[in-house]
Design a protein around this motif. Sequence first.
Motif, PDB file in Angstrom:
ATOM      1  N   ASP A 214     -28.923 214.474 -40.960  1.00  9.82           N
ATOM      2  CA  ASP A 214     -29.924 213.698 -40.832  1.00  9.82           C
ATOM      3  C   ASP A 214     -29.640 212.346 -40.965  1.00  9.82           C
ATOM      4  N   GLU A 215     -30.851 211.387 -40.879  1.00  9.87           N
ATOM      5  CA  GLU A 215     -30.494 210.081 -41.072  1.00  9.87           C
ATOM      6  C   GLU A 215     -30.077 209.767 -42.561  1.00  9.87           C
ATOM      7  N   ARG A 216     -30.486 210.669 -43.567  1.00  4.96           N
ATOM      8  CA  ARG A 216     -29.793 210.450 -44.887  1.00  4.96           C
ATOM      9  C   ARG A 216     -28.670 210.880 -45.153  1.00  4.96           C
ATOM     10  N   MET A 356     -30.367 202.009 -47.171  1.00  5.87           N
ATOM     11  CA  MET A 356     -31.375 203.327 -47.296  1.00  5.87           C
ATOM     12  C   MET A 356     -31.723 203.090 -48.858  1.00  5.87           C
ATOM     13  N   ARG A 412     -23.559 201.973 -38.065  1.00  3.35           N
ATOM     14  CA  ARG A 412     -23.888 201.000 -39.165  1.00  3.35           C
ATOM     15  C   ARG A 412     -22.476 200.193 -39.072  1.00  3.35           C
TER      16      ARG A 412
END
Length: 444
Positions: A214-216, A356, A412
């Motif tokens: 996931d995004e984390r 994050m 990123r």
Amino acid sequence: MADSKPLPSHDGDRVAMEALLRDVFGIVVDEAIRKGTSASEKVCEWKEPEELKQLLDLELQSQGESQEQILERCRAVIRYSVKTGHPRFFNQLFSGLDPHALAGRIITESLNTSQYTYEIAPVFVLMEEEVLKKLRSLVGWSSGDGVFCPGGSISNMYAINLARYQRYPDCKQRGLRALPPLALFTSQECHYSINKGAAFLGLGTDSVRVVKADERGKMIPEDLERQINLAEAEGAVPFLVNATSGTTVLGAFDPLEAIADVCQRHGLWLHVDNLLKRCHGSQASYLFQQDKFYDVTLDTGDKVVQCGRRVDCLKLWLMWKAQGGQGLEQRINQAFALARYLVEEIKKREGFELVMEPEFLNVCFWFVPPSLRGKRESLDYGQRLSLVAPVLKERMVKEGSMMIGYQPHGTRGNFFRMVVANPTLSCADIDFLLNELERLGQDL
């Protein structure tokens, strides 16, 4: 005939040997420890490779050198090495210098033993098992087995080999011909050693099925299940799921309970069992005689793929004895507090942006130089921002002021990764990190 003229040597000269070691220990304490951990000294003294080769005079000669020359060699080695115990060294997952751990390493190197039998390493065989038992208890296991490995890459290779052996014990004798096409599953955020291990063990990197995160950076259990079903439909046999607790870059923790449920449904290996000796054992008769005068289960060397194995447990045991469980807990709490301090400082300061919110001690962020502030909507913003970290890294290393790692991640661009690991760090060191980035990047 050999030349009968004796060469200068300390072999057999106890006085000269002890004098040399006292001098070397003095240099280590002064140069590597006192200066190497002082904020007023440089983290590193950068030299280009060719210049460094000349400064170190690396070529090995037929004639030996004097004690004075040898001591100067020791000083040069320390001088031009990176001081990883320095309070401004933030470059890796490790940093800092613990005196008790260093004392343990000095003792083990002085004794120069190998940890394969109780016969030659009685203290350390018992000590390793006690440390491992304590570590197992911290994760809730009342029984189990284990060994200290040289590093995470070898540990992951052990995991793959044990899982394969557990599923197909014949492979130890018959090799790859005993195996159908196999599939192992790991997150896209996993350590790169999983692919290396699959290649090294003959499974091939095609056997590694990459599960979405996931995004984390956490493995998605639903995609794991999908990947398992897909592998089975393609004729492969799933045999291992590799979960990660603390990914290298983002410090993410995979959802272990949900992953364990998937593994249980499909009968897949997720945890470590008591298979080390059966999987790796070769019963070398010159080491592991079964008719010894003591309990031969203490001869732990047959559990590992190495023969000789250096002692790694003493430095942790001695540090634990000195700090106690409470002291180590306090260190961990302090590390989390400093990571949180860094996060809050990043939020306050212009020109800093979190990648994050951190889950662990990995704090990932961008430094946005003056020329890019307020220009996020520009088409080339991401590309230009990605160029900043390499420039700042070169400047800090060549000045020797500090070291911090950077990397891209997915879509990123390059960002800095600060891992709070050094137990001697303070808020002042965190402030220095941010101030130094501002200073180094003020003209960008």
